[in-house]
Design a protein around this motif. Structure first.
Motif, short mmCIF file in Angstrom:
data_model
loop_
_atom_site.label_atom_id
_atom_site.label_comp_id
_atom_site.label_asym_id
_atom_site.label_seq_id
_atom_site.Cartn_x
_atom_site.Cartn_y
_atom_site.Cartn_z
N LYS A 36 -22.75 -38.91 -4.64
CA LYS A 36 -22.02 -39.85 -3.77
C LYS A 36 -20.82 -40.39 -4.54
CE LYS A 36 -24.08 -42.63 -1.01
NZ LYS A 36 -24.92 -43.72 -0.45
N LYS A 94 -25.55 -49.10 -10.71
CA LYS A 94 -25.86 -49.15 -9.28
C LYS A 94 -27.08 -48.32 -8.92
CE LYS A 94 -22.67 -48.43 -6.21
NZ LYS A 94 -22.83 -49.47 -5.18
N MET A 98 -15.73 -54.88 -4.81
CA MET A 98 -15.80 -53.51 -5.31
C MET A 98 -15.82 -53.53 -6.84
SD MET A 98 -15.51 -51.79 -2.38
CE MET A 98 -14.93 -50.12 -2.72
N SER A 151 -27.73 -49.27 -5.21
CA SER A 151 -27.88 -48.20 -4.20
C SER A 151 -29.36 -47.83 -4.08
CB SER A 151 -27.04 -46.98 -4.60
OG SER A 151 -25.67 -47.30 -4.65
N ARG A 194 -26.81 -45.22 -8.37
CA ARG A 194 -26.17 -44.48 -7.28
C ARG A 194 -26.27 -42.98 -7.54
NH1 ARG A 194 -22.02 -45.68 -3.53
NH2 ARG A 194 -20.53 -44.01 -3.10
N THR A 225 -16.23 -48.59 -6.03
CA THR A 225 -17.37 -48.49 -5.12
C THR A 225 -17.90 -49.90 -4.91
OG1 THR A 225 -19.53 -47.44 -4.74
CG2 THR A 225 -19.03 -48.08 -6.99
N THR A 226 -18.76 -50.07 -3.92
CA THR A 226 -19.24 -51.40 -3.58
C THR A 226 -20.11 -51.99 -4.69
OG1 THR A 226 -21.07 -50.36 -2.38
CG2 THR A 226 -19.16 -51.05 -1.09
N MET A 271 -17.27 -41.99 -5.86
CA MET A 271 -16.54 -43.23 -5.66
C MET A 271 -15.25 -42.92 -4.92
SD MET A 271 -17.19 -45.44 -9.13
CE MET A 271 -16.62 -44.23 -10.31
N HIS A 330 -17.70 -51.29 5.91
CA HIS A 330 -17.28 -50.20 5.05
C HIS A 330 -15.88 -49.71 5.42
CE1 HIS A 330 -21.00 -49.45 2.88
NE2 HIS A 330 -21.67 -49.57 4.01
#
Length: 211
Positions: free
Chosen positions: A55, A49, A31, A140, A51, A135-136, A57, A179
C-alpha cells in the motif's frame, strides 16, 4: 517531538531533508511525511503504522511542471489536474523513467500515487529540496482509530506506534475527515479507484466517460 505553528513549515522542511519524519495538517486529516527517496525514512513510517508495504504512500508534487517531468499524463489526467489541483485528488500515473520508478518505489511502481496539495502540505512539498511522501497518521490495523484529525490524536498515534516523529505542525482540527479521491490514469484507460473528498459527481462532470 517538537510542535510548531503552520508559519514554521521551514522547520518541517529541514527535518524531512535531514531524513526525519514529520506530521503535517491538511483539510482532511494529519499526514506523516518523509523524503520519498529515503528508503530508511519511508520504511520507518511503514513499520510504525504497521502498514502493508504494497500500500504505497502518496507522492506530494511541488508543482505541475514537476509532475510532467516525471510522469506520463494522459489527456484525462491533464483535465483532472486542471480541474482539481492543487486539491484533494490523487492520480495513479505511470513513471517516465525507470530510474525514478526504482528510486521512489515507496510511492508506487510501475505507477505512482501522486497529488499536488494545497495548504501546509503543499508548502512543505514546494519548499523541500527532496520529493515528499505522505500517508495518514494512524495505525493500519483492524479496529484501530481512523486518521488523526487534531493534535491530541497525533500524540496518541505517535505514542502507540513509536514513530520517531521530529516535528508536528499544529493546524487545529481538520474539518473534512475524508480521504483523497484516487483516479487511475493509464495511457489508454481512466478509472475511479476510490471516492473521497472530491465527489464522484465532480469527477463525472469533468470526465463523463470515467469508469
Amino acid at each position: 517531538m517538537r510542535v510548531v505553528a503552520p508559519s514554521e513549515v521551514d522547520l518541517a522542511m529541514q527535518a524531512v531533508e535531514a531524513g526525519n519524519l514529520v506530521v503535517i495538517p491538511t483539510s482532511r486529516w494529519y499526514m506523516i511525511c518523509c523524503d520519498a527517496g529515503n528508503v530508511d525514512a519511508c520504511a520507518r513510517i511503514f513499520a510504525a503504522k504497521q502498514r502493508p508495504i504494497e500500500k504505497s504512500m502518496v507522492l506530494v508534487a511541488r508543482s505541475m511542471d514537476a509532475v510532467r517531468q516525471r510522469f506520463r499524463l494522459s489527456t484525462d489526467a491533464e483535465r483532472l489536474a486542471d480541474s482539481f489541483w492543487p486539491g484533494e485528488l490523487a492520480l495513479l500515473l505511470p513513471w517516465r523513467e525507470p530510474a525514478d520508478e526504482t528510486r521512489y518505489h515507496m510511492v508506487g511502481s510501475p505507477e505512482a500515487l501522486v497529488t499536488y496539495a494545497s495548504g501546509v502540505l503543499g508548502d512543505l512539498a514546494a519548499r523541500a529540496s527532496c520529493l515528499v511522501a505522505a500517508t495518514t497518521a494512524n495505525l493500519s490495523l483492524p479496529n484501530a482509530p481512523g486518521p488523526s484529525i487534531n493534535l491530541a490524536e497525533v500524540r496518541e498515534f505517535v505514542a502507540k506506534s513509536g514513530a520517531d516523529v521530529s516535528v508536528v505542525i499544529d493546524g487545529g482540527v481538520c474539518p473534512t475527515a475524508n480521504h483523497l479521491t484516487i483516479v487511475r490514469c493509464a495511457d489508454d484507460r481512466t478509472e475511479l479507484v476510490r471516492e473521497g473528498a472530491v465527489h464522484i459527481r465532480a469527477i463525472m462532470a469533468t470526465l463523463p466517460t470515467v469508469e
